[in-house]
Motif scaffolding. Sequence first.
Motif, PDB file in Angstrom:
ATOM      1  N   ASP A   1     -21.621   7.048  -6.207  1.00  0.00           N
ATOM      2  CA  ASP A   1     -21.726   7.626  -5.045  1.00  0.00           C
ATOM      3  C   ASP A   1     -21.895   6.141  -3.977  1.00  0.00           C
ATOM      4  O   ASP A   1     -22.151   6.807  -2.758  1.00  0.00           O
ATOM      5  CB  ASP A   1     -22.989   8.367  -4.810  1.00  0.00           C
ATOM      6  N   ALA A   2     -22.007   5.128  -4.501  1.00  0.00           N
ATOM      7  CA  ALA A   2     -22.073   3.850  -3.750  1.00  0.00           C
ATOM      8  C   ALA A   2     -21.010   3.675  -2.575  1.00  0.00           C
ATOM      9  O   ALA A   2     -19.653   4.143  -3.038  1.00  0.00           O
ATOM     10  CB  ALA A   2     -22.190   2.549  -4.521  1.00  0.00           C
ATOM     11  N   ASP A   3     -21.549   3.534  -1.480  1.00  0.00           N
ATOM     12  CA  ASP A   3     -20.316   3.102  -0.081  1.00  0.00           C
ATOM     13  C   ASP A   3     -20.443   1.509  -0.507  1.00  0.00           C
ATOM     14  O   ASP A   3     -21.290   0.831   0.322  1.00  0.00           O
ATOM     15  CB  ASP A   3     -21.140   3.703   0.982  1.00  0.00           C
ATOM     16  N   VAL A   4     -19.126   1.251  -0.875  1.00  0.00           N
ATOM     17  CA  VAL A   4     -19.095  -0.144  -0.821  1.00  0.00           C
ATOM     18  C   VAL A   4     -17.911  -0.891  -0.026  1.00  0.00           C
ATOM     19  O   VAL A   4     -16.827  -0.294   0.056  1.00  0.00           O
ATOM     20  CB  VAL A   4     -18.746  -0.530  -2.467  1.00  0.00           C
ATOM     21  N   ASN A   5     -18.281  -1.664   0.641  1.00  0.00           N
ATOM     22  CA  ASN A   5     -17.373  -2.568   1.580  1.00  0.00           C
ATOM     23  C   ASN A   5     -17.155  -4.115   0.763  1.00  0.00           C
ATOM     24  O   ASN A   5     -18.230  -4.826   0.652  1.00  0.00           O
ATOM     25  CB  ASN A   5     -17.927  -2.664   2.757  1.00  0.00           C
ATOM     26  N   LEU A   6     -15.859  -4.457   0.541  1.00  0.00           N
ATOM     27  CA  LEU A   6     -15.731  -5.406  -0.085  1.00  0.00           C
ATOM     28  C   LEU A   6     -14.873  -6.628   1.002  1.00  0.00           C
ATOM     29  O   LEU A   6     -14.291  -6.198   1.835  1.00  0.00           O
ATOM     30  CB  LEU A   6     -14.499  -5.441  -1.069  1.00  0.00           C
ATOM     31  N   PRO A   7     -15.340  -7.791   0.881  1.00  0.00           N
ATOM     32  CA  PRO A   7     -14.859  -8.831   1.939  1.00  0.00           C
ATOM     33  C   PRO A   7     -13.239  -9.177   1.478  1.00  0.00           C
ATOM     34  O   PRO A   7     -12.797  -8.743   0.437  1.00  0.00           O
ATOM     35  CB  PRO A   7     -15.704 -10.088   1.383  1.00  0.00           C
ATOM     36  N   LYS A   8     -12.563  -9.722   2.428  1.00  0.00           N
ATOM     37  CA  LYS A   8     -11.241  -9.841   2.417  1.00  0.00           C
ATOM     38  C   LYS A   8     -11.247 -11.447   2.491  1.00  0.00           C
ATOM     39  O   LYS A   8     -11.285 -11.885   3.594  1.00  0.00           O
ATOM     40  CB  LYS A   8     -10.299  -9.349   3.563  1.00  0.00           C
ATOM     41  N   PRO A   9     -11.301 -12.379   1.400  1.00  0.00           N
ATOM     42  CA  PRO A   9     -11.331 -13.811   1.542  1.00  0.00           C
ATOM     43  C   PRO A   9      -9.893 -14.205   2.375  1.00  0.00           C
ATOM     44  O   PRO A   9      -8.916 -13.893   2.426  1.00  0.00           O
ATOM     45  CB  PRO A   9     -11.046 -14.182   0.335  1.00  0.00           C
ATOM     46  N   ASN A  10     -10.472 -15.309   3.259  1.00  0.00           N
ATOM     47  CA  ASN A  10      -9.200 -15.967   3.996  1.00  0.00           C
ATOM     48  C   ASN A  10      -8.553 -17.102   3.454  1.00  0.00           C
ATOM     49  O   ASN A  10      -9.372 -18.175   3.155  1.00  0.00           O
ATOM     50  CB  ASN A  10     -10.085 -16.467   5.490  1.00  0.00           C
ATOM     51  N   ALA A  11      -7.798 -16.960   2.899  1.00  0.00           N
ATOM     52  CA  ALA A  11      -6.955 -17.936   2.262  1.00  0.00           C
ATOM     53  C   ALA A  11      -6.829 -19.417   2.762  1.00  0.00           C
ATOM     54  O   ALA A  11      -6.811 -20.673   2.166  1.00  0.00           O
ATOM     55  CB  ALA A  11      -5.534 -17.575   1.570  1.00  0.00           C
ATOM     56  N   ALA A  12      -6.779 -19.405   4.104  1.00  0.00           N
ATOM     57  CA  ALA A  12      -6.395 -20.782   5.019  1.00  0.00           C
ATOM     58  C   ALA A  12      -7.894 -21.550   4.741  1.00  0.00           C
ATOM     59  O   ALA A  12      -7.790 -22.454   5.153  1.00  0.00           O
ATOM     60  CB  ALA A  12      -6.155 -20.041   6.311  1.00  0.00           C
ATOM     61  N   ILE A  13      -9.068 -20.922   4.563  1.00  0.00           N
ATOM     62  CA  ILE A  13     -10.198 -21.842   4.505  1.00  0.00           C
ATOM     63  C   ILE A  13     -10.978 -22.102   3.125  1.00  0.00           C
ATOM     64  O   ILE A  13     -11.989 -22.493   3.030  1.00  0.00           O
ATOM     65  CB  ILE A  13     -11.210 -21.290   5.495  1.00  0.00           C
ATOM     66  N   LEU A  14     -10.004 -21.545   2.159  1.00  0.00           N
ATOM     67  CA  LEU A  14     -10.536 -21.832   0.731  1.00  0.00           C
ATOM     68  C   LEU A  14      -9.673 -22.540   0.066  1.00  0.00           C
ATOM     69  O   LEU A  14      -8.295 -22.569   0.278  1.00  0.00           O
ATOM     70  CB  LEU A  14     -10.727 -20.380   0.180  1.00  0.00           C
ATOM     71  N   SER A  15      -9.976 -23.224  -1.012  1.00  0.00           N
ATOM     72  CA  SER A  15      -9.100 -23.896  -1.985  1.00  0.00           C
ATOM     73  C   SER A  15      -8.384 -22.872  -2.951  1.00  0.00           C
ATOM     74  O   SER A  15      -9.034 -21.772  -2.949  1.00  0.00           O
ATOM     75  CB  SER A  15      -9.787 -24.991  -2.772  1.00  0.00           C
ATOM     76  N   ALA A  16      -7.392 -23.198  -3.559  1.00  0.00           N
ATOM     77  CA  ALA A  16      -6.872 -22.443  -4.603  1.00  0.00           C
ATOM     78  C   ALA A  16      -7.554 -21.964  -5.517  1.00  0.00           C
ATOM     79  O   ALA A  16      -7.606 -20.952  -6.121  1.00  0.00           O
ATOM     80  CB  ALA A  16      -5.432 -23.236  -5.206  1.00  0.00           C
ATOM     81  N   ASN A  17      -8.611 -22.825  -6.089  1.00  0.00           N
ATOM     82  CA  ASN A  17      -9.620 -22.186  -7.240  1.00  0.00           C
ATOM     83  C   ASN A  17     -10.363 -21.448  -6.577  1.00  0.00           C
ATOM     84  O   ASN A  17     -10.835 -20.333  -7.556  1.00  0.00           O
ATOM     85  CB  ASN A  17     -10.029 -23.961  -7.794  1.00  0.00           C
ATOM     86  N   GLN A  18     -10.938 -21.861  -5.502  1.00  0.00           N
ATOM     87  CA  GLN A  18     -11.862 -20.860  -4.928  1.00  0.00           C
ATOM     88  C   GLN A  18     -11.385 -19.404  -4.760  1.00  0.00           C
ATOM     89  O   GLN A  18     -12.033 -18.341  -4.957  1.00  0.00           O
ATOM     90  CB  GLN A  18     -12.621 -21.442  -3.617  1.00  0.00           C
ATOM     91  N   LEU A  19     -10.256 -19.437  -4.228  1.00  0.00           N
ATOM     92  CA  LEU A  19      -9.610 -18.183  -3.923  1.00  0.00           C
ATOM     93  C   LEU A  19      -9.543 -17.417  -5.270  1.00  0.00           C
ATOM     94  O   LEU A  19      -9.564 -16.051  -5.239  1.00  0.00           O
ATOM     95  CB  LEU A  19      -8.278 -18.241  -3.081  1.00  0.00           C
TER      96      LEU A  19
END
Length: 261
Positions: free
Chosen positions: A35-53
Amino acid sequence: MEKVRATAHRRQLPRLRYLAEINLAEFHLLEDGADADVNLPKPNAAILSANQLQALDARLARVRALIEIGKSRFGLAEQHARLALREAGTMGDLRAAAAAQYCLATALVLLGSTRDAERAFREAEELVALNGCRTTREWMMALLLRIVPETIQFFDTIGRKGEALHSMEPSVGSSDKGLVPVLAGRLTRKQYLVLQYIARGMTNKEIAAQLSISESGAKWHVKRLFERFGVSKRSQLVATAQAKTYYRYKENTSCNQLREL
């Protein structure tokens, strides 16, 4: 975790903020289950390294698999679990791979692919043993059993085969009315689920909707359970199941500490 997210946002640490938001989503699943109401983030590829993403994508895919399991969309759950496993494998992250395998095993057993589910579960156990990541196993067991308590039958059965489940001690929250079988094979999977739903007070129509069958089909399963337990009322069925062959979950009780009523 809220403080971590706020601090990461204030100090402009996007990777830490995304990780905090994903962890919060998992905590919501642990607290509220399906029943959990979950909101997931949407990572911004422009500010993250490929490994982090890639690492974030693996975590997100795993949480999406958990969410879909809770919504009974097991096909989608399998897809997300396989994506999480693929991303983890590419990174060589054994902990993430083990977590993804547990999700995959759960989705597969709920889809009826028991043999494939057992294989995925054993592979997860091997990864845990290889990497010594016991906490990862405990965390995933707690999450999965909170979201779908019915899977205790599968985990207990495969655990008995591999003598692996007996060493686990995850904290599991569930309804006091949830019934857990002592031994696999006493009921078919569908009969077991019908018994679960009866214990939760569901009507035949609601049970039919949960199992994607007709209402007359649900009535037939209920009748078979009445015959199997020698009763004529739902309340008698639940009481008999609890007294004779079933255990009841206690809040914050571990898998190997379930007490017979």
